[in-house]
Design a protein around this motif. Structure first.
Motif, PDB file in Angstrom:
ATOM      1  N   GLY A  74       0.818  -1.213   0.000  1.00 21.06           N
ATOM      2  CA  GLY A  74       0.000   0.000   0.000  1.00 21.06           C
ATOM      3  C   GLY A  74       0.851   1.263   0.000  1.00 21.06           C
ATOM      4  N   CYS A  75       1.926   1.264   0.808  1.00 15.44           N
ATOM      5  CA  CYS A  75       2.834   2.413   0.824  1.00 15.44           C
ATOM      6  C   CYS A  75       3.473   2.613  -0.548  1.00 15.44           C
ATOM      7  CB  CYS A  75       3.912   2.225   1.889  1.00 15.44           C
ATOM      8  SG  CYS A  75       3.280   2.335   3.568  1.00 15.44           S
ATOM      9  N   LEU A  76       3.926   1.525  -1.140  1.00 13.75           N
ATOM     10  CA  LEU A  76       4.493   1.615  -2.495  1.00 13.75           C
ATOM     11  C   LEU A  76       3.430   2.072  -3.489  1.00 13.75           C
ATOM     12  CD1 LEU A  76       6.641  -1.646  -2.565  1.00 13.75           C
ATOM     13  CD2 LEU A  76       7.487   0.718  -2.483  1.00 13.75           C
ATOM     14  N   ALA A 133     -10.447  -5.307  -4.824  1.00 11.11           N
ATOM     15  CA  ALA A 133     -11.129  -5.754  -3.608  1.00 11.11           C
ATOM     16  C   ALA A 133     -12.094  -6.900  -3.909  1.00 11.11           C
ATOM     17  CB  ALA A 133     -11.880  -4.582  -2.969  1.00 11.11           C
ATOM     18  N   GLY A 134     -12.783  -6.813  -5.033  1.00 11.11           N
ATOM     19  CA  GLY A 134     -13.704  -7.888  -5.428  1.00 11.11           C
ATOM     20  C   GLY A 134     -12.977  -9.198  -5.667  1.00 11.11           C
ATOM     21  N   ALA A 143      -2.102  -4.413  -3.011  1.00 14.11           N
ATOM     22  CA  ALA A 143      -2.339  -4.148  -1.590  1.00 14.11           C
ATOM     23  C   ALA A 143      -3.812  -4.300  -1.240  1.00 14.11           C
ATOM     24  CB  ALA A 143      -1.856  -2.744  -1.227  1.00 14.11           C
ATOM     25  N   ILE A 144      -4.682  -3.724  -2.052  1.00 14.24           N
ATOM     26  CA  ILE A 144      -6.115  -3.791  -1.758  1.00 14.24           C
ATOM     27  C   ILE A 144      -6.630  -5.209  -1.941  1.00 14.24           C
ATOM     28  CG2 ILE A 144      -8.391  -3.041  -2.571  1.00 14.24           C
ATOM     29  CD1 ILE A 144      -7.096  -0.245  -2.919  1.00 14.24           C
ATOM     30  N   GLY A 145      -6.234  -5.864  -3.017  1.00 14.02           N
ATOM     31  CA  GLY A 145      -6.688  -7.242  -3.244  1.00 14.02           C
ATOM     32  C   GLY A 145      -6.203  -8.200  -2.181  1.00 14.02           C
ATOM     33  N   LEU A 146      -4.907  -8.145  -1.873  1.00 14.84           N
ATOM     34  CA  LEU A 146      -4.336  -9.040  -0.860  1.00 14.84           C
ATOM     35  C   LEU A 146      -4.848  -8.684   0.533  1.00 14.84           C
ATOM     36  CD1 LEU A 146      -2.391 -11.373  -0.380  1.00 14.84           C
ATOM     37  CD2 LEU A 146      -0.539  -9.689  -0.194  1.00 14.84           C
ATOM     38  N   GLY A 147      -4.968  -7.399   0.818  1.00 17.16           N
ATOM     39  CA  GLY A 147      -5.497  -6.970   2.121  1.00 17.16           C
ATOM     40  C   GLY A 147      -6.923  -7.445   2.340  1.00 17.16           C
TER      41      GLY A 147
END
Length: 161
Positions: free
Chosen positions: A43-45, A79-80, A144-148
């Protein structure tokens, strides 16, 4: 992928995705905090990459709403896919009581579909922005969003055991 120096950028994407998928297919304990470390780093990257992408586009011409909307859609798609992948991860308790997780072939298939979706949306974002960087550099944020999302939902499955 043109903004990431063609072949070098493609190799980088393949390596990152291969490492993520490899980790997904290993049997490992479900960690409450550890499962969010990799998404936080990505996410930071991702934030840095998107900021760089916006700056690069704005240097050449004004940024319109369409690339931003497509970027938001791309992150929603991530996210989906993360939610869909979470449903394919096996979660169980071993004889010692440790909660374990392991991705399946379906998890791998969804990762590959997710990467293809990002590439397609990234190309569309870059075309709409008029400069080939914003969609490409959003890869880290997408991961980041998908893995998170996936890890958060898998943690929920583990807590239910």
């Amino acid at each position: 992928m043109q903004s990431m120096n063609g072949e070098a950028g493609l190799v980088l994407v393949v390596v990152i995705v291969a490492l993520v998928v490899r980790q997904q297919l290993r049997t490992r304990p479900v960690r409450h905090i550890g499962s969010l470390v990799a998404p936080a780093l990505l996410g930071c990257l991702g934030v840095a990459g998107i900021a760089f992408g916006v700056f690069t586009v704005v240097k050449e011409h004004p940024l319109t709403a369409l690339p931003i909307i497509l970027l938001v859609v791309s992150l929603a798609v991530a996210a989906g896919f993360g939610a869909a992948r979470a449903r394919t991860v096996r979660v169980w308790r071993d004889p010692e009581g440790v909660v374990l997780r392991k991705g399946t072939a379906a998890t791998t298939g969804l990762w590959l579909a997710s990467v293809c979706a990002h590439i397609g949306l990234g190309l569309w974002i870059d075309h709409a922005a008029g400069a080939g960087v914003l969609g490409t550099v959003s890869l880290y944020a997408y991961l980041a969003i998908g893995l998170g999302t996936q890890n958060f939902l898998v943690r929920g499955q583990a807590a239910a055991l």
